[in-house]
Design a protein around this motif. Structure first.
Motif, PDB file in Angstrom:
ATOM      1  N   SER A  50      -8.349  30.158  20.118  1.00  0.00           N
ATOM      2  CA  SER A  50      -9.648  30.706  19.726  1.00  0.00           C
ATOM      3  C   SER A  50     -10.467  31.133  20.933  1.00  0.00           C
ATOM      4  O   SER A  50     -11.188  32.137  20.884  1.00  0.00           O
ATOM      5  N   TYR A  94      -9.260  34.456  21.816  1.00  0.00           N
ATOM      6  CA  TYR A  94      -9.767  35.460  20.861  1.00  0.00           C
ATOM      7  C   TYR A  94     -11.223  35.813  21.124  1.00  0.00           C
ATOM      8  O   TYR A  94     -11.596  36.998  21.142  1.00  0.00           O
ATOM      9  N   TYR A 137     -12.708  39.507  22.200  1.00  0.00           N
ATOM     10  CA  TYR A 137     -13.810  40.218  21.543  1.00  0.00           C
ATOM     11  C   TYR A 137     -14.936  40.492  22.529  1.00  0.00           C
ATOM     12  O   TYR A 137     -15.525  41.577  22.526  1.00  0.00           O
ATOM     13  N   MET A 146     -15.557  31.122  13.696  1.00  0.00           N
ATOM     14  CA  MET A 146     -14.382  30.736  14.474  1.00  0.00           C
ATOM     15  C   MET A 146     -14.377  29.240  14.816  1.00  0.00           C
ATOM     16  O   MET A 146     -13.329  28.596  14.692  1.00  0.00           O
ATOM     17  N   THR A 177     -11.305  26.984  13.637  1.00  0.00           N
ATOM     18  CA  THR A 177     -10.538  26.406  14.741  1.00  0.00           C
ATOM     19  C   THR A 177     -10.456  24.891  14.608  1.00  0.00           C
ATOM     20  O   THR A 177      -9.380  24.299  14.721  1.00  0.00           O
ATOM     21  N   LEU A 185      -9.856  35.626  11.347  1.00  0.00           N
ATOM     22  CA  LEU A 185      -9.378  36.637  12.292  1.00  0.00           C
ATOM     23  C   LEU A 185      -9.348  38.025  11.650  1.00  0.00           C
ATOM     24  O   LEU A 185      -9.761  39.018  12.264  1.00  0.00           O
ATOM     25  N   CYS A 208     -12.874  39.395  11.285  1.00  0.00           N
ATOM     26  CA  CYS A 208     -13.388  39.858  12.581  1.00  0.00           C
ATOM     27  C   CYS A 208     -12.842  41.247  12.897  1.00  0.00           C
ATOM     28  O   CYS A 208     -13.585  42.138  13.330  1.00  0.00           O
ATOM     29  N   ALA A 225      -2.957  44.838  14.306  1.00  0.00           N
ATOM     30  CA  ALA A 225      -3.590  43.517  14.201  1.00  0.00           C
ATOM     31  C   ALA A 225      -3.883  43.166  12.749  1.00  0.00           C
ATOM     32  O   ALA A 225      -3.550  42.065  12.288  1.00  0.00           O
ATOM     33  N   TYR A 265      -2.292  40.058  10.699  1.00  0.00           N
ATOM     34  CA  TYR A 265      -3.137  39.010  10.114  1.00  0.00           C
ATOM     35  C   TYR A 265      -2.825  38.831   8.631  1.00  0.00           C
ATOM     36  O   TYR A 265      -2.724  37.700   8.145  1.00  0.00           O
ATOM     37  N   TYR A 319      -0.507  35.209  14.982  1.00  0.00           N
ATOM     38  CA  TYR A 319      -1.881  35.255  15.510  1.00  0.00           C
ATOM     39  C   TYR A 319      -1.861  35.294  17.038  1.00  0.00           C
ATOM     40  O   TYR A 319      -2.638  36.037  17.660  1.00  0.00           O
ATOM     41  N   ALA A 361      -3.127  38.264  19.733  1.00  0.00           N
ATOM     42  CA  ALA A 361      -3.950  37.972  20.916  1.00  0.00           C
ATOM     43  C   ALA A 361      -3.294  38.523  22.172  1.00  0.00           C
ATOM     44  O   ALA A 361      -3.970  39.080  23.046  1.00  0.00           O
ATOM     45  N   TRP A 397      -3.840  42.248  22.475  1.00  0.00           N
ATOM     46  CA  TRP A 397      -5.210  42.609  22.844  1.00  0.00           C
ATOM     47  C   TRP A 397      -5.679  41.967  24.145  1.00  0.00           C
ATOM     48  O   TRP A 397      -6.774  42.263  24.620  1.00  0.00           O
TER      49      TRP A 397
END
Length: 192
Positions: free
Chosen positions: A49, A52, A56, A88, A92, A112, A115, A150, A154, A172, A176, A179
């Protein structure tokens, strides 16, 4: 409207999200390695997390670098994204505390997914506020293949969570990884 307040507010919210997530890590009682072992699921979910939220934050920064101004719609879409990101820590914590059980892993995937879904209207509102389809930002974003991949991963991860939650977690983590390196499309357009 200038974008400075939007950036400062978003940075503050993301910093708080990370702070809340780290508070889920409890101090082990004892001084040996075996007291750390029960904490590994919580720590692993925190690491994922944290990455992630960092992704972002990084991409939000790059996105706003290509924008010169924001509109009321941008402010609302940014709040929409921040709302989903603010969930999150709960997702998490639940996933880590329950050792990657099916429902918590599925819910984590939903957060996720939402988002990622919230990111799209933020991009479109920024494009509209900064010159439309011919803007630097629109050209930089292009077809956004990473965003589409993505969302697909997901969705697959959410479904698989009820059968094989570890496969979902790998999906997941793969998103990540995709990205993790910031999107260079925007940087390269700004330099031109």
């Amino acid at each position: 409207m200038e974008k400075g307040r939007l950036e400062a507010f978003s940075d503050g919210v993301l910093a708080i999200i990370i702070t809340i997530m780290v508070l889920e890590l409890k101090v082990p009682h004892g001084d040996s390695w075996d007291v750390l072992f029960p904490q590994w699921p919580v720590f692993l979910s925190y690491v994922l997390s944290f990455i992630y939220v960092g992704i972002y934050w990084n991409n939000h920064h790059h996105l706003l670098q290509a924008a010169e101004k924001v509109s009321g719609g941008v402010l609302w879409m940014n709040l929409h994204l921040l709302f989903w990101l603010s969930l999150m820590p709960v997702a998490t914590g639940w996933m880590g505390e329950n050792h990657f059980a099916r429902l918590p892993v599925a819910l984590y995937g939903v957060v996720l997914l939402m988002c990622a879904v919230a990111w799209v209207p933020l991009q479109y509102c920024l494009i509209a506020a900064n010159g439309g389809r011919e803007s630097l930002l629109a050209q930089a974003i292009g077809r956004d293949w990473k965003g589409k991949v993505a969302v697909t991963m997901y969705l697959i991860g959410i479904v698989l969570a009820f059968v094989a939650p570890w496969v979902s977690c790998l999906l997941y983590a793969t998103v990540a990884a995709i990205w993790f390196i910031p999107d260079r499309r925007i940087e390269s357009r700004i330099k031109q």
